[in-house]
Scaffold this active site. Structure first.
Site, PDB file in Angstrom:
ATOM      1  N   GLY A 152       3.151   6.258 -15.036  1.00 42.60           N
ATOM      2  CA  GLY A 152       1.905   5.675 -15.544  1.00 42.60           C
ATOM      3  C   GLY A 152       2.150   4.406 -16.342  1.00 42.60           C
ATOM      4  CG  LEU A 153       2.702  -0.459 -16.092  1.00 45.85           C
ATOM      5  CD1 LEU A 153       3.430  -0.543 -17.434  1.00 45.85           C
ATOM      6  CD2 LEU A 153       3.422  -1.367 -15.079  1.00 45.85           C
ATOM      7  CB  SER A 198      -3.064  -7.991 -12.968  1.00 45.81           C
ATOM      8  OG  SER A 198      -3.686  -7.621 -11.765  1.00 45.81           O
ATOM      9  NE  ARG A 203     -13.316   1.146  26.555  1.00 51.63           N
ATOM     10  CZ  ARG A 203     -14.381   1.903  26.742  1.00 51.63           C
ATOM     11  NH1 ARG A 203     -14.257   3.163  27.156  1.00 51.63           N
ATOM     12  NH2 ARG A 203     -15.583   1.424  26.521  1.00 51.63           N
ATOM     13  CD  GLN A 236     -12.768  -7.099  16.773  1.00 57.55           C
ATOM     14  OE1 GLN A 236     -13.050  -6.605  15.691  1.00 57.55           O
ATOM     15  NE2 GLN A 236     -13.676  -7.633  17.560  1.00 57.55           N
ATOM     16  CD  GLU A 288       5.035   0.314  -6.699  1.00 57.52           C
ATOM     17  OE1 GLU A 288       6.047  -0.378  -6.852  1.00 57.52           O
ATOM     18  OE2 GLU A 288       5.055   1.474  -6.247  1.00 57.52           O
TER      19      GLU A 288
HETATM   20  C1  LIG Z   1      -4.351   4.332  -4.912  1.00 55.82           C
HETATM   21  C2  LIG Z   1      -3.725   3.688  -6.099  1.00 55.82           C
HETATM   22  C3  LIG Z   1      -2.513   4.184  -6.592  1.00 55.82           C
HETATM   23  C4  LIG Z   1      -1.953   3.631  -7.734  1.00 55.82           C
HETATM   24  N1  LIG Z   1      -0.808   4.201  -8.279  1.00 55.82           N
HETATM   25  C5  LIG Z   1      -0.373   3.772  -9.477  1.00 55.82           C
HETATM   26  C6  LIG Z   1       0.679   4.476 -10.164  1.00 55.82           C
HETATM   27  O1  LIG Z   1       1.239   5.457  -9.647  1.00 55.82           O
HETATM   28  N2  LIG Z   1       1.053   4.048 -11.392  1.00 55.82           N
HETATM   29  C7  LIG Z   1       0.462   2.977 -12.010  1.00 55.82           C
HETATM   30  O2  LIG Z   1       0.840   2.642 -13.120  1.00 55.82           O
HETATM   31  N3  LIG Z   1      -0.525   2.277 -11.374  1.00 55.82           N
HETATM   32  C8  LIG Z   1      -0.965   2.667 -10.155  1.00 55.82           C
HETATM   33  N4  LIG Z   1      -1.998   1.991  -9.521  1.00 55.82           N
HETATM   34  C9  LIG Z   1      -2.608   0.855 -10.194  1.00 55.82           C
HETATM   35  C10 LIG Z   1      -2.341  -0.488  -9.514  1.00 55.82           C
HETATM   36  O3  LIG Z   1      -1.002  -0.874  -9.696  1.00 55.82           O
HETATM   37  C11 LIG Z   1      -3.365  -1.493 -10.107  1.00 55.82           C
HETATM   38  O4  LIG Z   1      -4.625  -1.123  -9.565  1.00 55.82           O
HETATM   39  C12 LIG Z   1      -3.024  -2.922  -9.772  1.00 55.82           C
HETATM   40  O5  LIG Z   1      -1.867  -3.330 -10.460  1.00 55.82           O
HETATM   41  C13 LIG Z   1      -4.175  -3.888 -10.120  1.00 55.82           C
HETATM   42  O6  LIG Z   1      -4.678  -3.661 -11.388  1.00 55.82           O
HETATM   43  P1  LIG Z   1      -6.269  -3.499 -11.583  1.00 55.82           P
HETATM   44  O7  LIG Z   1      -6.734  -2.486 -10.613  1.00 55.82           O
HETATM   45  O8  LIG Z   1      -6.560  -3.246 -13.016  1.00 55.82           O
HETATM   46  O9  LIG Z   1      -6.881  -4.895 -11.144  1.00 55.82           O
HETATM   47  P2  LIG Z   1      -7.069  -6.195 -12.081  1.00 55.82           P
HETATM   48  O10 LIG Z   1      -5.804  -6.508 -12.782  1.00 55.82           O
HETATM   49  O11 LIG Z   1      -8.296  -6.038 -12.897  1.00 55.82           O
HETATM   50  O12 LIG Z   1      -7.320  -7.324 -10.974  1.00 55.82           O
HETATM   51  C14 LIG Z   1      -8.577  -7.608 -10.386  1.00 55.82           C
HETATM   52  C15 LIG Z   1      -8.430  -8.860  -9.523  1.00 55.82           C
HETATM   53  O13 LIG Z   1      -8.062  -9.972 -10.363  1.00 55.82           O
HETATM   54  C16 LIG Z   1      -6.879 -10.568  -9.863  1.00 55.82           C
HETATM   55  N5  LIG Z   1      -6.069 -11.097 -10.973  1.00 55.82           N
HETATM   56  C17 LIG Z   1      -5.743 -10.473 -12.136  1.00 55.82           C
HETATM   57  N6  LIG Z   1      -4.956 -11.259 -12.872  1.00 55.82           N
HETATM   58  C18 LIG Z   1      -4.760 -12.395 -12.169  1.00 55.82           C
HETATM   59  C19 LIG Z   1      -4.018 -13.601 -12.398  1.00 55.82           C
HETATM   60  N7  LIG Z   1      -3.301 -13.795 -13.495  1.00 55.82           N
HETATM   61  N8  LIG Z   1      -4.065 -14.577 -11.449  1.00 55.82           N
HETATM   62  C20 LIG Z   1      -4.799 -14.399 -10.305  1.00 55.82           C
HETATM   63  N9  LIG Z   1      -5.499 -13.284 -10.032  1.00 55.82           N
HETATM   64  C21 LIG Z   1      -5.483 -12.292 -10.949  1.00 55.82           C
HETATM   65  C22 LIG Z   1      -6.151  -9.454  -9.126  1.00 55.82           C
HETATM   66  O14 LIG Z   1      -5.215  -9.960  -8.199  1.00 55.82           O
HETATM   67  C23 LIG Z   1      -7.319  -8.728  -8.474  1.00 55.82           C
HETATM   68  O15 LIG Z   1      -7.687  -9.401  -7.301  1.00 55.82           O
HETATM   69  C24 LIG Z   1      -2.563   2.519  -8.362  1.00 55.82           C
HETATM   70  C25 LIG Z   1      -3.757   2.005  -7.836  1.00 55.82           C
HETATM   71  C26 LIG Z   1      -4.344   2.582  -6.742  1.00 55.82           C
HETATM   72  C27 LIG Z   1      -5.660   2.028  -6.242  1.00 55.82           C
END
Ligand SMILES: Cc1cc2nc3c(=O)[nH]c(=O)nc-3n(C[C@H](O)[C@H](O)[C@H](O)COP(=O)(O)OP(=O)(O)OC[C@H]3O[C@@H](n4cnc5c(N)ncnc54)[C@H](O)[C@@H]3O)c2cc1C
Length: 380
Positions: free
Chosen positions: A124-125, A132, A268, A336, A363
């Site tokens: 859990g990070l 991000s 197909r 498609q 990740e």
């Molecule tokens: C199915 C699933 C499994 C997961 N498993 C794990 C896990 O086991 N452990 C764990 O710790 N996490 C896990 N995650 C979390 C995952 O790593 C995060 O969802 C991911 O890092 C993005 O963070 P966020 O969802 O908060 O999106 P946000 O950070 O809010 O990003 C939203 C949008 O803004 C963009 N953005 C943000 N900052 C910038 C920047 N500086 N420049 C340009 N664009 C930017 C992003 O690219 C994205 O398009 C999981 C997620 C999912 C959906």
């Protein structure tokens, strides 16, 4: 430079492929529809040595490397991305963080059980307000005598409800920013810790994605993982390996989507011939196959470099970025090529399309991979 798998690696590939066809393929849609975690299958993967491929044999692992690990994740994900991500989060995030940063006692106590699949691991990070920008985590860890007290929430944690052991990153010194984050090992059943909401997802539905809740959760001081204040730095190193596994997950799903489309295109018939005889379909298949091979080369290069003990921040991000975007394109073209049949659940194309999207997000999103790559390119 050797582009071929050796005999041992080919044998591993065949045994994982056979297992996936026999034990996973018949259940894929049942697990997906029900959102059912394939616990029994994961335990069987443990018995086959596939839950700890990259760890030494004396710690219960298979004593192999990232090339073998990529091969296994690729083969599992070709049949079911959910199984791929369960094994990947367990191995290259949770177990590998303990292996990289842990002391001998922690390695013996936890890695040996994780590597055999006796324990399932989660990492859990991410938090609700820090994705991000993982360095802005808010979960707190206070030292109290011979213990640490954890308070806060993690979100989107793969394997959260099924994990016997979780590794979490928490703030130990807010003023020190990313140098004030530390990692901790928490065991299932510890008072004050419980998994929360199970996410209802677009894809990878048989994998478990959960909230982790910590309320005055007291853990022994020895459960600090790595040096105090080094948790974020270690986590970034863990992600260098984790991103190779997301590239492998992408490769497997891209390959599965491509093979399904290739088979369908031969069967197909429209306008009196197989649709594979139309140049428009042939070009799609040619692009898919070529891009998958390019993604595989990038992924295997990062894996080989990791096995050689080299730093792979740049190569892991390049592999993850490219392979995940190729996989999304292949799954899209796969639908498609199936036409209307790509939109219904009788054919595998729609599931690849849903599952694969996670690869450009988990990740580190594609945007964050580009940022990591650009930083590496510009740093000298
Ligand atoms: C199915 C699933 C499994 C997961 N498993 C794990 C896990 O086991 N452990 C764990 O710790 N996490 C896990 N995650 C979390 C995952 O790593 C995060 O969802 C991911 O890092 C993005 O963070 P966020 O969802 O908060 O999106 P946000 O950070 O809010 O990003 C939203 C949008 O803004 C963009 N953005 C943000 N900052 C910038 C920047 N500086 N420049 C340009 N664009 C930017 C992003 O690219 C994205 O398009 C999981 C997620 C999912 C959906």
């Amino acid at each position: 430079m050797d582009f071929l798998l050796n005999d041992e690696q080919l044998q591993l590939q065949k045994s994982v492929r056979d297992f996936a066809q026999r034990e996973i393929a018949p259940n894929v849609m049942k697990w997906d529809e029900a959102g059912e975690f394939p616990l029994q299958t994961i335990k069987e993967l443990g018995q086959l040595g596939l839950m700890g491929i990259v760890f030494p044999q004396e710690l219960g692992g298979a004593g192999m490397g990232y090339v073998e690990y990529v091969t296994a994740i690729d083969e599992l994900s070709r049949v079911d991305g959910s199984v791929g991500i369960i094994v990947a989060a367990h191995t290259s995030l949770c177990s590998n963080h303990i292996f990289l940063a842990g002391n001998d006692e922690q390695r013996k106590k936890y890695v040996s059980k994780l590597a055999t699949g006796e324990y399932i691991g989660a990492w859990g990070l991410t938090e609700p307000s820090s994705g991000s920008d993982a360095g802005s985590a808010r979960m707190m860890a206070h030292r109290k005598g011979a213990t640490w007290v954890l308070n806060g929430n993690k979100t989107f944690c793969t394997n959260g409800h099924y994990a016997d052991v979780v590794v979490v990153i928490a703030v130990t010194d807010r003023a020190a920013h990313t140098h004030g984050l530390s990692a901790f090992i928490v065991e299932k059943g510890t008072k004050g810790f419980h998994p929360g909401k199970k996410e209802n997802k677009l894809g990878l539905r048989a994998s478990d994605t959960a909230e982790l809740i910590f309320e005055d959760c007291v853990i022994p001081a020895e459960n600090l993982l790595g040096r105090e204040g080094n948790g974020f730095i270690d986590a970034m190193q863990v992600l260098d390996g984790g991103r190779i596994s997301i590239a492998a997950l992408s490769l497997g799903m891209a390959q599965g989507a491509y093979e399904a489309a290739l088979d369908y295109s031969k069967q197909r018939k429209q306008f009196g011939k197989s649709i594979s005889e139309f140049q428009a379909i042939q070009w799609k298949l040619a692009d898919m196959a070529t891009e998958i091979e390019a993604a595989r080369l990038l992924t295997m290069r990062a894996a080989s470099m990791k096995d050689a003990g080299l730093k792979t921040t740049l190569e892991s991000s390049m592999a993850k970025l490219y392979a995940s975007e190729v996989a999304v394109r292949c799954a899209n073209e796969g639908v498609q090529i199936h036409g209307g049949y790509g939109f219904i659940k009788d054919y595998p194309a729609e599931k690849y399309y849903r599952d694969v999207k996670l690869c450009t997000i988990g990740e580190g999103t594609s945007e964050i991979q580009r940022l990591v790559i650009a930083r590496q390119l510009l740093k000298d």
